[in-house]
Design an enzyme around this catalytic site. Structure first.
Site, PDB file in Angstrom:
ATOM      1  N   LYS A 194      19.119  -7.652  28.792  1.00  0.00           N
ATOM      2  CA  LYS A 194      18.417  -7.359  27.526  1.00  0.00           C
ATOM      3  C   LYS A 194      17.854  -8.637  26.903  1.00  0.00           C
ATOM      4  CE  LYS A 194      18.985  -2.888  27.108  1.00  0.00           C
ATOM      5  NZ  LYS A 194      17.946  -1.887  26.903  1.00  0.00           N
ATOM      6  N   LYS A 238      16.136   0.019  39.389  1.00  0.00           N
ATOM      7  CA  LYS A 238      16.785   1.274  39.018  1.00  0.00           C
ATOM      8  C   LYS A 238      15.838   2.071  38.127  1.00  0.00           C
ATOM      9  CE  LYS A 238      19.225   1.458  34.923  1.00  0.00           C
ATOM     10  NZ  LYS A 238      19.949   2.417  34.129  1.00  0.00           N
ATOM     11  N   LYS A 275      14.470   4.481  31.615  1.00  0.00           N
ATOM     12  CA  LYS A 275      13.525   4.745  30.542  1.00  0.00           C
ATOM     13  C   LYS A 275      12.872   3.453  30.077  1.00  0.00           C
ATOM     14  CE  LYS A 275      17.104   6.758  28.867  1.00  0.00           C
ATOM     15  NZ  LYS A 275      18.189   7.483  28.218  1.00  0.00           N
TER      16      LYS A 275
HETATM   17  P1  ADP Z   1      18.453   4.600  30.944  1.00  0.00           P
HETATM   18  O1  ADP Z   1      18.957   3.542  31.882  1.00  0.00           O
HETATM   19  O2  ADP Z   1      17.278   5.346  31.492  1.00  0.00           O
HETATM   20  O3  ADP Z   1      18.253   4.105  29.526  1.00  0.00           O
HETATM   21  P2  ADP Z   1      20.974   5.631  29.996  1.00  0.00           P
HETATM   22  O4  ADP Z   1      21.457   4.231  29.912  1.00  0.00           O
HETATM   23  O5  ADP Z   1      20.860   6.402  28.725  1.00  0.00           O
HETATM   24  O6  ADP Z   1      19.595   5.676  30.818  1.00  0.00           O
HETATM   25  O7  ADP Z   1      21.866   6.407  31.029  1.00  0.00           O
HETATM   26  C1  ADP Z   1      22.430   7.690  30.916  1.00  0.00           C
HETATM   27  C2  ADP Z   1      23.302   7.903  32.132  1.00  0.00           C
HETATM   28  O8  ADP Z   1      22.464   8.006  33.301  1.00  0.00           O
HETATM   29  C3  ADP Z   1      24.246   6.720  32.412  1.00  0.00           C
HETATM   30  O9  ADP Z   1      25.471   7.225  32.905  1.00  0.00           O
HETATM   31  C4  ADP Z   1      23.540   5.928  33.457  1.00  0.00           C
HETATM   32  O10 ADP Z   1      24.417   5.177  34.268  1.00  0.00           O
HETATM   33  C5  ADP Z   1      22.854   7.032  34.265  1.00  0.00           C
HETATM   34  N1  ADP Z   1      21.641   6.519  34.894  1.00  0.00           N
HETATM   35  C6  ADP Z   1      20.526   6.077  34.264  1.00  0.00           C
HETATM   36  N2  ADP Z   1      19.607   5.662  35.140  1.00  0.00           N
HETATM   37  C7  ADP Z   1      20.152   5.853  36.376  1.00  0.00           C
HETATM   38  C8  ADP Z   1      19.691   5.603  37.695  1.00  0.00           C
HETATM   39  N3  ADP Z   1      18.495   5.103  37.924  1.00  0.00           N
HETATM   40  N4  ADP Z   1      20.509   5.902  38.740  1.00  0.00           N
HETATM   41  C9  ADP Z   1      21.750   6.420  38.514  1.00  0.00           C
HETATM   42  N5  ADP Z   1      22.239   6.669  37.287  1.00  0.00           N
HETATM   43  C10 ADP Z   1      21.465   6.398  36.230  1.00  0.00           C
END
Ligand code: ADP
Length: 327
Positions: free
Chosen positions: A116, A196, A199
């Site tokens: 971040k 990965k 969002k």
């Molecule tokens: P983002 O990374 O898109 O902001 P979040 O942090 O809100 O998403 O993640 C919500 C859940 O989805 C978490 O448990 C996170 O580990 C999982 N997650 C998000 N992106 C991925 C990904 N690319 N592959 C596997 N799990 C994911």
């Protein structure tokens, strides 16, 4: 619903954007699977989202969208609790109390904080640093043992275990050490084929977007970069599109074979993936539309969820305050 006997599960998702395929394959699938046979609690973590956006309207809208999406995907409020983090402000108090046993060096070294600092250099706010402490409080306040998450959360979960261990060592055994639970696709790569899907990186394939947008996102996916000519054999092991086919049909080996022998081209394989994903999510997309048409439904689910948890949160705070010599 919450009972004393079933193993407790907790997980949270940030309302920082719309639900995407990475969320589903990495975490939401397990949220839904674990609502049976577990005492499951799921949370839209809006306090956490404030570390990366200060747009209040956006947070409110995305909280609604994320809850709507989870309900449409099969999260059943009769089986699991769904609530909004800021509706249970005890999480913030517990985070503060836990933070008193957390050396700064522990939070400074988390990979997400380092990332971040790089991705939002103009907004390296204090809450970013303490994010994992609030996350620990989210889990610990309900004494959850299992935490379904994607692999990107593994370091946070490890830290959560260290934090509760540190608190237990100082104030007496009380908190459970939480364990991460992964799916068989713990890291889903984004449309760039490398990072990965996330969002914040803008490399997602949405679940509930317009069909045209979803098709465009899939058609833009980077495949095997060594496959230049249509006649070159593909390498399904490294191709993100081929990898995703594993989860949207039971004949992926045939598809992989077509790539290996150059019988099919990347465009065909992407088009097929788009068709299959849209079919796979068709029911959820329809259900989302139905739920969206029910005024007040989502808000009522979130409100009821937070209310269900009130006694549990209050009891944890009572014990913690008492052991720490407060009040
Ligand atoms: P983002 O990374 O898109 O902001 P979040 O942090 O809100 O998403 O993640 C919500 C859940 O989805 C978490 O448990 C996170 O580990 C999982 N997650 C998000 N992106 C991925 C990904 N690319 N592959 C596997 N799990 C994911």
């Amino acid at each position: 619903m919450t009972t004393e006997t079933l193993p407790r599960v907790f997980s949270g998702v940030q309302p920082s954007g719309l639900p995407h395929v990475g969320n589903y394959l990495g975490a939401f699938r397990n949220y839904i699977a674990m609502q049976d046979g577990h005492d499951a609690i799921y949370c839209i973590v809006d306090y956490h989202a404030l570390t990366s956006t200060h747009d209040s309207e956006l947070i409110r809208r995305n909280t609604h969208e994320m809850a709507l999406g989870l309900l449409a995907l099969g999260l059943d409020p009769e089986k699991a609790v769904l609530f909004r983090q800021s509706d249970r402000p005890e999480h913030a108090e517990l985070a503060y109390l836990l933070s008193t046993v957390v050396p700064v060096s522990w939070v400074e070294r988390t990979p997400s904080f380092k990332e971040k600092k790089r991705t939002q250099p103009d907004d390296v706010n204090h809450a970013l640093l303490t994010y994992p402490v609030l996350q620990t409080a989210d889990i610990a306040i309900y004494h959850a043992r299992y935490v379904p998450v994607g692999k990107d959360q593994a370091a946070h979960l490890e830290l959560a275990r260290e934090i509760v261990r540190a608190w237990n060592a100082r104030y007496g055994d009380y908190f459970v050490e939480p364990e991460a639970v992964f799916t068989d696709s713990p890291v889903v790569r984004g449309t760039d084929g490398v990072q990965k899907m996330s969002k914040s990186l803008g490399n997602v394939v949405e679940i509930f977007g317009d069909e045209a947008v979803i098709r465009k996102q899939i058609m833009s996916m980077v495949t095997d970069t060594q496959r230049v000519l249509r006649t070159d054999p593909g390498r399904p092991e490294v191709c993100n599109v081929c990898q995703l086919h594993r989860f949207f049909g039971d004949d992926y080996e045939l598809i992989w074979d077509g790539e290996r022998t150059a019988r099919t081209g990347c465009v065909d394989t992407k088009r097929l993936l788009a068709d299959r994903m849209l079919t796979f999510f068709a029911e959820a997309r329809e259900r989302r539309r139905e739920l969206e048409a029910k005024p007040g439904y989502v808000e009522e689910v979130l409100r009821a969820g937070a209310e269900t948890l009130a006694p549990m949160a209050a009891e944890t705070l009572r014990v913690v305050r008492d052991r720490m010599g407060l009040g």
